[in-house]
Design an enzyme around this catalytic site. Structure first.
Site, PDB file in Angstrom:
ATOM      1  N   GLU A  97      36.131 -51.168 -34.079  1.00  0.00           N
ATOM      2  CA  GLU A  97      37.463 -51.778 -33.380  1.00  0.00           C
ATOM      3  C   GLU A  97      38.155 -52.760 -34.266  1.00  0.00           C
ATOM      4  O   GLU A  97      37.551 -53.827 -33.992  1.00  0.00           O
ATOM      5  CB  GLU A  97      37.169 -52.023 -31.959  1.00  0.00           C
ATOM      6  N   SER A 100      33.319 -59.554 -20.939  1.00  0.00           N
ATOM      7  CA  SER A 100      32.278 -60.287 -21.186  1.00  0.00           C
ATOM      8  C   SER A 100      32.576 -60.995 -19.593  1.00  0.00           C
ATOM      9  O   SER A 100      33.591 -61.298 -19.001  1.00  0.00           O
ATOM     10  CB  SER A 100      32.669 -61.337 -22.145  1.00  0.00           C
ATOM     11  N   GLY A 133      45.656 -53.306 -25.673  1.00  0.00           N
ATOM     12  CA  GLY A 133      45.851 -54.296 -26.091  1.00  0.00           C
ATOM     13  C   GLY A 133      47.021 -55.232 -25.443  1.00  0.00           C
ATOM     14  O   GLY A 133      47.643 -56.152 -25.994  1.00  0.00           O
ATOM     15  N   LYS A 184      38.508 -47.340 -33.171  1.00  0.00           N
ATOM     16  CA  LYS A 184      39.480 -47.886 -32.053  1.00  0.00           C
ATOM     17  C   LYS A 184      40.544 -49.017 -32.539  1.00  0.00           C
ATOM     18  O   LYS A 184      40.220 -50.219 -32.497  1.00  0.00           O
ATOM     19  CB  LYS A 184      38.339 -48.361 -30.919  1.00  0.00           C
ATOM     20  N   GLY A 189      41.224 -50.607 -21.687  1.00  0.00           N
ATOM     21  CA  GLY A 189      40.506 -51.691 -20.784  1.00  0.00           C
ATOM     22  C   GLY A 189      41.469 -51.655 -19.592  1.00  0.00           C
ATOM     23  O   GLY A 189      41.401 -51.316 -18.491  1.00  0.00           O
ATOM     24  N   LYS A 225      30.086 -50.634 -29.284  1.00  0.00           N
ATOM     25  CA  LYS A 225      31.559 -50.973 -29.612  1.00  0.00           C
ATOM     26  C   LYS A 225      31.192 -52.550 -30.192  1.00  0.00           C
ATOM     27  O   LYS A 225      30.290 -53.495 -29.999  1.00  0.00           O
ATOM     28  CB  LYS A 225      32.428 -51.421 -28.410  1.00  0.00           C
TER      29      LYS A 225
HETATM   30  P1  13P Z   1      42.328 -53.358 -23.737  1.00  0.00           P
HETATM   31  O1  13P Z   1      42.712 -51.763 -23.428  1.00  0.00           O
HETATM   32  O2  13P Z   1      42.518 -54.122 -22.576  1.00  0.00           O
HETATM   33  O3  13P Z   1      43.080 -54.028 -24.978  1.00  0.00           O
HETATM   34  O4  13P Z   1      40.763 -53.344 -23.834  1.00  0.00           O
HETATM   35  C1  13P Z   1      40.276 -52.452 -24.960  1.00  0.00           C
HETATM   36  C2  13P Z   1      38.975 -53.295 -25.513  1.00  0.00           C
HETATM   37  O5  13P Z   1      37.817 -52.751 -25.358  1.00  0.00           O
HETATM   38  C3  13P Z   1      39.215 -54.405 -26.299  1.00  0.00           C
HETATM   39  O6  13P Z   1      37.936 -54.772 -26.808  1.00  0.00           O
END
Ligand code: 13P
Length: 342
Positions: A177, A26, A262, A219, A291, A136
């Protein structure tokens, strides 16, 4: 709904040992990331950064899709072409974050429910028109004293299933997720217990709401010790417990499980995924939708400076290559150095 088409899209996202780049931070989150490298967050700097990720030469061999934030799916590259077209030209599927974030859950102090169901039908239709093939929605479950409550688990699972069904009817593959956070001092046994409760509730709701599982991707978090736990579990134990947890709760009809990182280090996220695939075969493809564990290197290399773009891209390529190797169970820590030289 066209379940065959959805299932084909879902399978394509995890085919050939490829995974997903989660670049859907975001505006607030990407500002935090940019603050960390001394870059002012503006629409243009965010565009420049994401454009460099999507234009990374050769990344399509390891990355099948990237998740975008609402701003990005509407943005144009520096040359005026839409970022979605840039991605499609490289065979990277555009995905879209459609939730509105985790908000305090009334009646459950310290817990949250993810919002964003209002108007979701219309937004999904618009995103499909803009070129998205998948979506997602992230639910957040925290572990602490007396939490999570059954109420928070149920409420989040219910919303995830509603989101999934709406996406499928609009032609987008939902990434479901439910993230059990790794913050806190709990041990891996507690993480496994909560993750099993959460996944059981999520699949119960998906079934109640008639969501065909062939047309989703899951996820989840890995089953892992809390960050502040004195005893950190090994990659072997993480892999064994995570797989045991999934065998108990995730039907084999789900084509792929794409982990979030995470807050794990880049190397741990790769090594843990590798350990699971090395223990295979599993009923589902086990891949990544990272991410931070894909972007930490590129962000540090870039620092907002144009001449650093090639270094940032080679950092992303390296991490994506190593995670793809982890999808095959063929990652070795020695590859960290070898890949850096390439
Ligand atoms: P991270 O891999 O940094 O946890 O982010 C993945 C993600 O899309 C969290 O919603």
């Amino acid at each position: 709904m066209n379940i065959e088409k959805l299932a084909k899209t879902a399978r394509s996202l995890v085919a050939n040992h490829r995974g997903i780049l989660a670049s859907d931070e975001s505006t607030g989150t990407i500002k935090n990331r940019f603050d960390g490298i001394g870059v002012v967050s503006t629409a243009d700097s965010r565009r420049d950064y994401r454009e460099l990720l999507f234009r990374t030469k050769g990344v399509v061999k390891f990355v099948s899709g990237a998740i975008l934030y609402d701003e990005t799916i509407r943005q144009k590259a520096a040359n005026g072409m839409s970022l979605v077209r840039v991605m499609k030209a490289k065979n990277i599927q555009p995905g879209i974050k459609v939730d509105a974030g985790a908000k305090p859950l009334a009646g459950a102090p310290g817990e949250t429910v993810t919002e964003g169901l209002d108007g979701l039908n219309e937004r999904v239709a618009e995103y499909a028109k803009l070129g998205a093939t998948f979506a997602k929605w992230r639910a957040v479950i925290d572990i602490g004293r007396n939490i999570p409550s059954p109420y928070a688990i149920h409420t989040n699972a219910h919303a995830l299933a509603r989101y999934a069904r709406i996406c499928q009817e609009g032609g987008l593959v939902p990434i479901v997720e439910p993230e059990v956070l790794m913050d806190g001092g709990h041990d891996i046994v507690r993480c496994q217990e909560v993750t099993e409760q959460v996944l059981a509730a999520v699949f119960n709701e998906l079934n109640l709401q008639g969501v065909p599982l062939e047309g989703i991707l899951l996820k989840p978090n890995m089953v892992i010790s809390g960050k502040k736990c004195a005893k950190q579990a090994s990659a072997k134990e993480i892999a064994e417990r995570t797989l045991e947890c999934f065998r108990r709760t995730v039907p084999a009809a789900v084509p792929g499980i794409v982990f979030l990182s995470g807050g794990q280090s880049m190397q741990d996220a790769t090594a843990n995924l590798n350990a699971m695939n090395a223990m295979g075969p599993s009923p589902w493809k086990l891949s990544f939708s990272y991410g931070r564990a894909l972007q930490e290197g590129p962000l540090k290399a870039w620092k907002g400076i144009t001449k650093n773009v090639p270094a940032a891209q080679s950092s992303l390529l390296k991490r994506a290559r190593l995670n793809s190797a982890a999808c095959k169970g063929s990652y070795r820590p020695a590859m960290e150095k070898a890949a850096a030289k390439k």
